[in-house]
Design a protein around this motif. Structure first.
Motif, short mmCIF file in Angstrom:
data_model
loop_
_atom_site.label_atom_id
_atom_site.label_comp_id
_atom_site.label_asym_id
_atom_site.label_seq_id
_atom_site.Cartn_x
_atom_site.Cartn_y
_atom_site.Cartn_z
N PRO A 66 9.34 -42.03 11.92
CA PRO A 66 8.96 -42.97 10.86
C PRO A 66 7.54 -43.55 11.04
O PRO A 66 7.10 -43.74 12.18
CB PRO A 66 10.00 -44.10 10.98
N THR A 70 5.54 -39.94 5.99
CA THR A 70 6.70 -39.37 5.29
C THR A 70 6.58 -39.50 3.78
O THR A 70 6.84 -38.54 3.04
CB THR A 70 7.99 -40.11 5.73
N TYR A 217 -0.80 -35.76 10.33
CA TYR A 217 -1.26 -36.68 9.29
C TYR A 217 -2.79 -36.65 9.20
O TYR A 217 -3.36 -36.63 8.11
CB TYR A 217 -0.75 -38.08 9.63
N LEU A 221 -5.28 -35.81 6.04
CA LEU A 221 -6.36 -36.66 5.53
C LEU A 221 -7.68 -35.90 5.49
O LEU A 221 -8.48 -36.06 4.56
CB LEU A 221 -6.56 -37.87 6.46
N SER A 257 -2.33 -39.19 -3.98
CA SER A 257 -3.27 -39.88 -3.09
C SER A 257 -2.83 -41.32 -2.86
O SER A 257 -2.13 -41.93 -3.68
CB SER A 257 -4.67 -39.86 -3.68
N ARG A 285 0.26 -49.28 2.96
CA ARG A 285 -0.45 -50.40 3.59
C ARG A 285 -1.94 -50.11 3.58
O ARG A 285 -2.66 -50.57 2.73
CB ARG A 285 0.10 -50.63 5.02
N LYS A 286 -2.43 -49.30 4.55
CA LYS A 286 -3.86 -48.98 4.59
C LYS A 286 -4.11 -47.50 4.33
O LYS A 286 -5.12 -47.12 3.75
CB LYS A 286 -4.42 -49.34 5.97
P1 A3P Z 1 -0.34 -47.45 7.47
O1 A3P Z 1 0.71 -48.49 7.76
O2 A3P Z 1 -1.16 -47.12 8.67
O3 A3P Z 1 -1.16 -47.78 6.29
P2 A3P Z 1 5.86 -43.41 6.32
O4 A3P Z 1 5.71 -42.96 4.92
O5 A3P Z 1 6.29 -42.34 7.28
O6 A3P Z 1 6.65 -44.66 6.43
O7 A3P Z 1 4.38 -43.75 6.84
C1 A3P Z 1 3.72 -44.88 6.35
C2 A3P Z 1 2.23 -44.72 6.54
O8 A3P Z 1 1.73 -43.72 5.63
C3 A3P Z 1 1.52 -46.01 6.20
O9 A3P Z 1 0.42 -46.09 7.10
C4 A3P Z 1 1.12 -45.78 4.76
O10 A3P Z 1 0.06 -46.58 4.32
C5 A3P Z 1 0.73 -44.30 4.80
N1 A3P Z 1 0.76 -43.67 3.47
C6 A3P Z 1 1.67 -43.86 2.48
N2 A3P Z 1 1.37 -43.12 1.41
C7 A3P Z 1 0.25 -42.44 1.71
C8 A3P Z 1 -0.56 -41.50 0.98
N3 A3P Z 1 -0.28 -41.16 -0.26
N4 A3P Z 1 -1.64 -41.00 1.61
C9 A3P Z 1 -1.95 -41.35 2.87
N5 A3P Z 1 -1.23 -42.23 3.60
C10 A3P Z 1 -0.14 -42.77 3.03
#
Ligand code: A3P
Length: 319
Positions: A66, A70, A217, A221, A257, A285-286
């Motif tokens: 997690p 995901t 990941y 990116l 995105s 989040r970020k």
């Molecule tokens: P951050 O908390 O570092 O911003 P999961 O989906 O496994 O719970 O992972 C969450 C992380 O993926 C978070 O990281 C979230 O911001 C990031 N995330 C969610 N959607 C995204 C997207 N479309 N592209 C890139 N990162 C993403």
């Protein structure tokens, strides 16, 4: 020790109450089950799923530790699979959160809603955070395709830290970052230890590359078009030259995105279910690499990196 637990009896709760408990991530409670720390609230569902899940040969599984990306991977795989069904500018992902199309199996089982998985039409995309060793056996014996995403453990920890603190009622103090750091390094973190989790999938992807796709990941990116094309090929629905010429790859990348997803009304104010403590905005989040620099000292970062290097030594995997 891994695999040392007894088989879950029909009354799972008796077994669950005997498993080691970690309460440092409150309000989450996690219990050590077959070598990994699983959130208590889904443990019964996971045991049920391990015994009863009926896989189909064309099921596709999105898997991760997690907080490793995901939600993004769910959006991408779903958009790729359904691209001829819906125009991308009117896609269901614009109105619903990716988790609604790719269910988290353990939660579905924990809610007693396994029949919803049965009711899904094929090919299904399904998700779990279980490590490879704990996956229901049928998924492996049927040779289902698995896609795993991993992420720099330092950023996973930071993401977990914020996500977990958002679960806390206002009256509850946030977890101090140093405490989260210690628990994470010990492996005492939801679905931890992270290194064993990642390694199990890495090794399986080396053994069966046609069935297990291992992604990072940071690579996603860095070069989204390459990853999206790789995903489509692996899924058995590669982009045609016409699609590539028409810019379908780019459209999918834009739809999924971070900025686009975060800006959607459903992801600003929506909730996956009324009884869920978190709103959908907590999944966005970020969305970048390297936020660990804003949370840990260089010594802490070095310590975590050293653990990762030691754990991965000899595996051929670097993060
Ligand atoms: P951050 O908390 O570092 O911003 P999961 O989906 O496994 O719970 O992972 C969450 C992380 O993926 C978070 O990281 C979230 O911001 C990031 N995330 C969610 N959607 C995204 C997207 N479309 N592209 C890139 N990162 C993403």
């Amino acid at each position: 020790k891994k695999g040392a637990d007894p088989r879950p009896p029909s009354n799972f709760t008796d077994l669950i109450s005997t498993l080691p408990l970690e309460e440092g991530w409150a309000p989450l409670r996690i219990r050590k089950y077959q070598g990994f720390w699983i959130p208590e609230r889904v443990l019964q569902g996971i045991m049920d799923m391990q015994q009863n899940f009926k896989a189909r040969p064309d099921d596709l599984f999105v898997l991760s530790y997690p907080k490793s990306g995901t939600t993004w991977l769910k959006a991408l795989t779903y958009a790729i699979m359904t691209r001829s069904q819906y125009p991308l500018d009117h896609h269901p992902l614009l109105r619903q959160n990716p988790h609604e199309f790719v269910p988290i199996m353990g939660i579905t089982y924990a809610k007693g809603e396994a029949s919803e998985l049965e009711a899904m039409s094929s090919p299904r995309i399904l998700n779990t955070h279980l490590p490879y060793s704990l996956l229901p056996h049928a998924i492996k014996s049927l040779g289902c395709k698995l896609i795993y995403v991993c992420r720099d453990p330092k950023d996973v920890l930071v993401s977990r830290f914020h996500y977990n603190n958002r679960m806390r009622p206002q009256a509850m103090e946030p977890i101090p970052f140093t405490k989260a750091f210690e628990m994470f390094c010990e492996g005492n973190c939801p679905y931890g230890p992270i290194w064993e989790h990642v390694l199990e999938y890495w090794e399986e992807s080396q053994r069966r590359p046609e069935k297990v796709l291992f992604l990072k990941y940071e690579e996603m990116l860095g070069d989204p078009p390459r990853i999206v094309k790789r995903l489509a090929e692996f899924m058995g629905c590669p982009f045609s030259p016409e699609e590539e010429k028409e810019g379908v790859v780019e459209e999918i990348i834009k739809l999924c995105s971070f900025d686009k997803m975060k800006s959607l009304e459903v992801n600003k104010t929506g909730k996956l279910r009324p009884d869920f403590v978190l709103t959908n905005d907590s999944f966005f989040r970020k969305g970048g690499a390297g936020d660990w620099r804003n949370h840990m000292s260089p010594e802490m970062a070095r310590k975590l990196d050293r653990i990762t290097e030691q754990k991965f030594e000899g595996s051929g995997l670097t993060l």
